[in-house]
Design an enzyme around this catalytic site. Sequence first.
Site, PDB file in Angstrom:
ATOM      1  N   ASP A   1       0.783  -1.240   0.000  1.00 24.39           N
ATOM      2  CA  ASP A   1       0.000   0.000   0.000  1.00 24.39           C
ATOM      3  C   ASP A   1       0.816   1.293   0.000  1.00 24.39           C
ATOM      4  OD1 ASP A   1      -2.480  -1.200  -0.156  1.00 24.39           O
ATOM      5  OD2 ASP A   1      -2.745  -1.334   2.013  1.00 24.39           O
TER       6      ASP A   1
ATOM      7  N   TYR B   1      -9.961  -0.224   3.008  1.00 28.50           N
ATOM      8  CA  TYR B   1      -9.518  -0.289   4.402  1.00 28.50           C
ATOM      9  C   TYR B   1      -9.175   1.063   4.992  1.00 28.50           C
ATOM     10  CZ  TYR B   1      -9.603  -5.093   5.590  1.00 28.50           C
ATOM     11  OH  TYR B   1     -10.049  -6.331   5.920  1.00 28.50           O
TER      12      TYR B   1
HETATM   13 CU   LIG Z   1      -8.351  -7.276   6.755  1.00 30.33          CU
END
Ligand SMILES: [Cu+2]
Length: 668
Positions: free
Chosen positions: A319, A406
């Site tokens: 990420d 997320y």
């Molecule tokens: Cu997760």
Amino acid sequence: MHPTKENFSTILLFLVLLIFSFAPIHGFHPLDPLTPFELNQVQTLVKKSHQNVTFHYVGLDEPDKPKILSWISQNQPKNLLKHRQAFVMARVDSKSHEIMIDLSNNKILSDKIYDGNGYPMLTNEEQATASELPHKYGPFITSIKKRNLNLSEVLCEGFTIGWYGEENTKRVITVMCYYVDGTINFYMRPIEGIMATVDLDQMKIVQYRDRLMVPVPKADGTDYRESKQYPPFDTRIKGMTILQPDGPSFIIDGHNVRWANWEFHLAFDMRVGPIISLASIYDHDMNKYRSVMYRGYVSELFVPYQDLSEEWYYRTFLDAGEFGFGLCAMPLQPSTDCPPNAVFLDGFYTTQDGTPTKKSNVFCVFERYAGDIMWRHSEAALPGDTVEVRSDVTLVVRMVSTVANYDYIIDWEFKQSGSIKVTTSLSGMLAAKGSTYTHKDQIQEEVYGTLVAENVIGARHDHFLSFHLDLDIDGVTNSMMKSHLQTTRAIDPNSPRKSYWKVVDEVAKTESEAKIKLGSSAIDIKVVNLNKKTKVGNHIGYTLMPGSVAGSLLWKDDHEQIRGGFSNYNVWVTPYNKSEKWAGGLYVDQAHGEDNLAQWTLRNREIENKDIVLWYTLGFHHVPLQEDYPIMPTLSNGFELRPANFFEHNPVLKVKSPKLVKWLNCSA
Ligand SMILES: [Cu+2]
Ligand SMILES: *[C@@H]1O[C@H](CO)[C@@H](O)[C@H](O)[C@H]1NC(C)=O
Ligand SMILES: *[C@@H]1O[C@H](CO)[C@@H](O)[C@H](O)[C@H]1NC(C)=O
Ligand SMILES: *[C@@H]1O[C@H](CO)[C@@H](O)[C@H](O)[C@H]1NC(C)=O
């Protein structure tokens, strides 16, 4: 004399220069992130030398560590070290450039074309443009019609594709689409089976597949907005707040933060988010600040999904290097993301065309007072009731990064006892996969996840975060001490005991001796200063106290694991090297894992009595649960760096609990 237009603008320019020449002097620090003025300078210089350029990373190229340390030791003279440099990763005519800029002299120092494997961070703008391409692409429109869906309710998003052994790769991403009809939680309504591959340099769809039809999960029960909850739960929790009538006890001066016995520098970086530098703690016995950490930050994340199907296998994200952990940071919401007593700070980054842009409220800083105990004792054996308790107040620096589905919450918490506690929490959405199944009993095949609702599989995956922790425990020359707690047979014939455990200390001499998978044996990991001892002779140090431990379960020769190699071990130590900043390497998107922590440490350099960097990889194995649907309650893990014979005795012995605040009986 009447000012002409010309000399009026000269005066204006002079005033602007005057303002800017003074601006950096106030609270100036060589580790300060690039200012909007400096980011502008970068944009102007780079655009002057390249017409067709996109900016993928712009950040401070900090002065070398010895220079900074000598500047500190000379009491931070304002005139020295005003030398500022920027590092730029750009794309020019389909090539990656590494550009070093001397801001003090307003010139480009070097401009290097990188033709190795891997690509720089994606920009938000190119991801947004790529995500709109399917809507104008005939075959995609047909696929949507075939599924009886309304095209104007379809939203798409780009995914990096990793690397699976191809020799040459173009700079491409895949684009996957979701249905937003009836919900804002589009991640829970994936349109499965469709996959568009977009070449980012040409900005067009170069491959398209519509492989299978899967029902789109329904919208019911997916919306998480308060206004959509019918009926909402009764509020059984009464009102509350935090009162600091005299204001906070910390001081933020430029990017320097001082609180209680701590002092540190806080900077924002578009790749890694918060960077804590030069954290030192005041020792009341010695009457001075003592260094603990030169730099600490999340250096990379690795999120490999465990689904082998054609549309999913490549989802093995890094990420920070792919999407920018700082770039994805979101403005913190006062009173909910942070408590009411928080102070907010802004950060700056550059857009794709190099324009400096503010991220408001990117960090919050607050004192945490939650009724916890710092230390206590009741003298139960003594007559009378001797009880001593001190309540704990700590200082927290927080950032939230929303990397697609997320939300990562990163807390750096400073305790008066000398601990630095780092907590990483996950919330947001599962990566949901559309499925024909509506009940677990129907499932006969491997579905790579948990059926969390009808037609929704929550795909299994991990989250690994690698922390770069350049500790300087009371000086730069440190060593890694492995203290093995060893079960030993009792051979003393006078003792009825058969066994006991003892501590066997071992100093790691080379990088290979410092690679540790935690969990299988009892081991304390310390960074110690072998050149300094306490009065009674113990080495001065700090212990790494892990939270719950997880490491990668994949084979080391699997392609995604080669790229995310920092998750092979929980602990690594390297000798300090300014260019080894990011555990996943400089170029991460589609890289082949040739330049990362796992590779650097193959040199097996010496690490004893050197300036060393501790890398800690913490992890979550995420087996999705129904409670994670439609939005996941926060799940946390972390670690603590705790003084280990650093102080002569309990450093908070003389610390008082906070003053009680009298409530005013207000009736408005
Ligand atoms: Cu997760
Ligand atoms: C700019 O660069 C892109 C690739 O990065 C290329 O496709 C485009 O043709 C270039 N435009 C000009 C005007 O050179
Ligand atoms: C498709 O969605 C748009 C946007 O919500 C809406 O205006 C339109 O009426 C919908 N079309 C159909 C056929 O439902
Ligand atoms: C620093 O690290 C880089 C990348 O691993 C390496 O190429 C370079 O040789 C190192 N420098 C020193 C002085 O070890």
